[in-house]
Design an enzyme around this catalytic site. Structure first.
Site, PDB file in Angstrom:
ATOM      1  N   ALA A   9       0.826  -1.213   0.000  1.00  0.00           N
ATOM      2  CA  ALA A   9       0.000   0.000   0.000  1.00  0.00           C
ATOM      3  C   ALA A   9       0.857   1.258   0.000  1.00  0.00           C
ATOM      4  O   ALA A   9       0.541   2.252   0.657  1.00  0.00           O
ATOM      5  CB  ALA A   9      -0.953  -0.017   1.187  1.00  0.00           C
ATOM      6  N   LYS A 162      15.686   2.595 -16.669  1.00  0.00           N
ATOM      7  CA  LYS A 162      15.361   4.022 -16.788  1.00  0.00           C
ATOM      8  C   LYS A 162      15.519   4.734 -15.439  1.00  0.00           C
ATOM      9  O   LYS A 162      15.773   5.929 -15.383  1.00  0.00           O
ATOM     10  CB  LYS A 162      13.971   4.227 -17.393  1.00  0.00           C
ATOM     11  CG  LYS A 162      12.792   3.704 -16.573  1.00  0.00           C
ATOM     12  CD  LYS A 162      12.224   4.688 -15.597  1.00  0.00           C
ATOM     13  CE  LYS A 162      11.255   4.017 -14.649  1.00  0.00           C
ATOM     14  NZ  LYS A 162      10.825   4.884 -13.553  1.00  0.00           N
ATOM     15  N   SER A 225       9.892  12.486 -10.163  1.00  0.00           N
ATOM     16  CA  SER A 225      10.531  11.172 -10.047  1.00  0.00           C
ATOM     17  C   SER A 225      11.433  11.120  -8.815  1.00  0.00           C
ATOM     18  O   SER A 225      12.277  11.997  -8.613  1.00  0.00           O
ATOM     19  CB  SER A 225      11.377  10.897 -11.289  1.00  0.00           C
ATOM     20  OG  SER A 225      12.399   9.964 -11.000  1.00  0.00           O
ATOM     21  N   VAL A 250      10.681   4.710  -1.819  1.00  0.00           N
ATOM     22  CA  VAL A 250      11.620   3.862  -2.518  1.00  0.00           C
ATOM     23  C   VAL A 250      12.206   4.583  -3.746  1.00  0.00           C
ATOM     24  O   VAL A 250      11.521   5.372  -4.392  1.00  0.00           O
ATOM     25  CB  VAL A 250      10.840   2.576  -2.895  1.00  0.00           C
ATOM     26  CG1 VAL A 250      10.548   2.459  -4.347  1.00  0.00           C
ATOM     27  CG2 VAL A 250      11.524   1.365  -2.385  1.00  0.00           C
TER      28      VAL A 250
HETATM   29  N1  NAI Z   1       5.311   5.542  -7.397  1.00  0.00           N
HETATM   30  C1  NAI Z   1       5.254   5.449  -8.716  1.00  0.00           C
HETATM   31  O1  NAI Z   1       4.912   6.430  -9.396  1.00  0.00           O
HETATM   32  C2  NAI Z   1       5.580   4.153  -9.392  1.00  0.00           C
HETATM   33  C3  NAI Z   1       6.247   3.128  -8.755  1.00  0.00           C
HETATM   34  N2  NAI Z   1       6.571   1.985  -9.409  1.00  0.00           N
HETATM   35  C4  NAI Z   1       7.273   0.899  -8.731  1.00  0.00           C
HETATM   36  O2  NAI Z   1       6.432   0.325  -7.750  1.00  0.00           O
HETATM   37  C5  NAI Z   1       7.226  -0.213  -6.681  1.00  0.00           C
HETATM   38  C6  NAI Z   1       6.704   0.323  -5.370  1.00  0.00           C
HETATM   39  O3  NAI Z   1       6.894   1.722  -5.385  1.00  0.00           O
HETATM   40  P1  NAI Z   1       6.033   2.735  -4.497  1.00  0.00           P
HETATM   41  O4  NAI Z   1       4.745   2.127  -4.107  1.00  0.00           O
HETATM   42  O5  NAI Z   1       5.999   3.994  -5.227  1.00  0.00           O
HETATM   43  O6  NAI Z   1       7.002   2.867  -3.232  1.00  0.00           O
HETATM   44  P2  NAI Z   1       6.651   3.393  -1.776  1.00  0.00           P
HETATM   45  O7  NAI Z   1       7.954   3.720  -1.160  1.00  0.00           O
HETATM   46  O8  NAI Z   1       5.581   4.419  -1.821  1.00  0.00           O
HETATM   47  O9  NAI Z   1       6.022   2.106  -1.078  1.00  0.00           O
HETATM   48  C7  NAI Z   1       6.676   0.875  -0.992  1.00  0.00           C
HETATM   49  C8  NAI Z   1       5.727  -0.101  -0.321  1.00  0.00           C
HETATM   50  O10 NAI Z   1       6.352  -1.379  -0.218  1.00  0.00           O
HETATM   51  C9  NAI Z   1       6.130  -1.891   1.077  1.00  0.00           C
HETATM   52  N3  NAI Z   1       7.242  -2.761   1.460  1.00  0.00           N
HETATM   53  C10 NAI Z   1       8.542  -2.430   1.512  1.00  0.00           C
HETATM   54  N4  NAI Z   1       9.247  -3.485   1.958  1.00  0.00           N
HETATM   55  C11 NAI Z   1       8.357  -4.478   2.183  1.00  0.00           C
HETATM   56  C12 NAI Z   1       8.476  -5.804   2.665  1.00  0.00           C
HETATM   57  N5  NAI Z   1       9.647  -6.326   2.994  1.00  0.00           N
HETATM   58  N6  NAI Z   1       7.349  -6.523   2.799  1.00  0.00           N
HETATM   59  C13 NAI Z   1       6.159  -6.005   2.481  1.00  0.00           C
HETATM   60  N7  NAI Z   1       5.986  -4.759   2.014  1.00  0.00           N
HETATM   61  C14 NAI Z   1       7.080  -4.016   1.872  1.00  0.00           C
HETATM   62  C15 NAI Z   1       6.099  -0.661   1.970  1.00  0.00           C
HETATM   63  O11 NAI Z   1       5.388  -0.924   3.160  1.00  0.00           O
HETATM   64  C16 NAI Z   1       5.364   0.332   1.099  1.00  0.00           C
HETATM   65  O12 NAI Z   1       3.980   0.178   1.278  1.00  0.00           O
HETATM   66  C17 NAI Z   1       8.666   0.182  -6.999  1.00  0.00           C
HETATM   67  O13 NAI Z   1       9.300  -0.900  -7.632  1.00  0.00           O
HETATM   68  C18 NAI Z   1       8.521   1.345  -7.985  1.00  0.00           C
HETATM   69  O14 NAI Z   1       9.629   1.462  -8.845  1.00  0.00           O
HETATM   70  C19 NAI Z   1       6.210   1.792 -10.703  1.00  0.00           C
HETATM   71  C20 NAI Z   1       5.526   2.755 -11.380  1.00  0.00           C
HETATM   72  C21 NAI Z   1       5.151   4.003 -10.785  1.00  0.00           C
HETATM   73  O1  13P Z   2       8.337   4.466 -12.545  1.00  0.00           O
HETATM   74  C1  13P Z   2       7.889   5.561 -12.341  1.00  0.00           C
HETATM   75  C2  13P Z   2       7.059   6.274 -13.339  1.00  0.00           C
HETATM   76  O2  13P Z   2       6.775   5.487 -14.444  1.00  0.00           O
HETATM   77  C3  13P Z   2       8.155   6.254 -11.043  1.00  0.00           C
HETATM   78  O3  13P Z   2       9.444   6.734 -11.033  1.00  0.00           O
HETATM   79  P1  13P Z   2      10.173   7.107  -9.664  1.00  0.00           P
HETATM   80  O4  13P Z   2      10.242   5.828  -8.855  1.00  0.00           O
HETATM   81  O5  13P Z   2      11.509   7.618 -10.043  1.00  0.00           O
HETATM   82  O6  13P Z   2       9.336   8.136  -8.970  1.00  0.00           O
END
Ligand code: NAI
Ligand code: 13P
Length: 296
Positions: A9, A162, A225, A250
């Site tokens: 989440a 990227k 980003s 992250v």
């Molecule tokens: N935020 C964005 O715009 C985008 C993110 N992503 C990818 O999605 C993935 C997640 O990113 P975000 O949600 O943005 O990061 P975030 O930092 O907002 O959240 C990470 C989530 O992972 C959970 N988590 C971390 N370690 C964990 C573990 N050991 N067990 C269970 N849960 C754990 C955390 O509790 C947190 O809810 C990354 O790989 C990111 O590159 C992909 C596209 C867009």
């Molecule tokens: O993957 C992403 C957009 O497509 C999010 O990028 P960042 O993790 O650098 O914010």
């Protein structure tokens, strides 16, 4: 209307739960309980047929080992990254737990902050199982245009690489090296990730399309980003620890840079931008490293 479970989440898991919840019954879980609609236990989520997993690449291996029980679920992986400690791709990490026909990988330019505002976005669903990609595509609301592809490796390489180029672009911006330098870095980054992808059988179409150029242009040109902001921090001379503390979220590009460094050494590959980013993450002065790299 289908029942879909989102695991993780954070920013992306929450945005995807919002988007998928427009036309489906969506449940969400994370390791720390949250006061959000349809929050359920992991045990409950694992009973659902369709799952979206948004746990970061660096944590997924141990998470799967400790928590996952395969029950013929269909999985959409939302993370983008390569495991730093082993250099393994997400599709390798999932392999012992989920058969190829049950798994798909999400890619494309998509800041969570814009998806959660229902702004127009395009995504690619990548799977060896075309029926599965097509099924996942039906879950998204009209403001998200979905494409499908069978090039899992291309999507994975592009989505992970990227982030590394976005760190370099953030450093370039932070050092005030100018738009010419930024454009050269981004286009050379695209070539570098494509050349790297070919080693793994990735297809050209992923790099020139949304998963590659699309996501690279988005991430490497915006302070929205997290990876770009890591680069800005490096340019300001901040330590990795300091940057991550300020970020509070992250930034997959860091782990992926370490993974690429490991792979480059093992396979004797030439990955010039990833290597410069690695050196700067390890403390080399960006004024020397990046400036020299971009000049003759
Ligand atoms: N935020 C964005 O715009 C985008 C993110 N992503 C990818 O999605 C993935 C997640 O990113 P975000 O949600 O943005 O990061 P975030 O930092 O907002 O959240 C990470 C989530 O992972 C959970 N988590 C971390 N370690 C964990 C573990 N050991 N067990 C269970 N849960 C754990 C955390 O509790 C947190 O809810 C990354 O790989 C990111 O590159 C992909 C596209 C867009
Ligand atoms: O993957 C992403 C957009 O497509 C999010 O990028 P960042 O993790 O650098 O914010």
């Amino acid at each position: 209307m289908s029942k879909i479970g989102v695991i993780g989440a954070g920013k992306w898991g929450s945005a995807l739960a919002f988007a998928l919840g427009q036309e489906n019954e969506v449940y969400i879980t994370s390791r720390t309980p949250r006061d959000v609609e349809n929050f359920v236990s992991l045990e409950e989520i694992l009973k659902l047929e369709y799952l979206v997993i948004a746990i970061p690449a660096q944590q997924i291996s141990s998470w799967l080992e400790d928590n996952f029980v395969f029950n013929n679920q269909k999985i959409l992986v939302a993370a983008k990254g390569i495991e730093a400690t082993t250099g393994r791709f997400l599709n390798d990490i999932y392999k012992p737990y989920v058969p190829d026909e049950n798994i798909a990988f999400l890619s494309g330019p998509s800041f969570a902050a814009e998806v959660i505002k229902s702004l127009p976005t395009a995504l690619v669903i990548n799977s060896h199982n075309e029926n599965l990609s097509a099924k996942f595509a039906t879950f998204f609301p009209p403001f998200i245009k979905t494409y499908t592809s069978t090039d899992v490796m291309g999507a994975e390489v592009a989505g992970a690489y990227k982030n590394v180029i976005a760190i370099a672009a953030g450093i370039c911006e932070g050092l005030g090296l100018g738009k010419n330098a930024a454009a050269s870095l981004i286009s050379r980054g695209l070539v570098e990730m494509q050349r790297f992808g070919y080693v793994y059988g990735a297809k050209e179409e992923s790099f020139v399309g949304l998963s590659g150029a699309g996501d690279l242009f988005l991430t490497a040109s915006s302070t929205m980003s997290r990876n770009f902001r890591v680069g800005l921090g490096i340019a300001q001379g901040k330590s990795q620890k300091e940057i991550l503390k300020e970020l509070g979220e992250v930034a997959e590009g860091i782990g992926t840079t370490y993974a690429l460094n490991k792979i480059a050494k093992n396979k004797d590959l030439y990955l010039p931008i990833a290597t410069e980013v690695y050196k700067m993450l390890e403390g080399e002065d960006p004024h020397i490293s990046l400036k020299n790299f971009l000049s003759n």
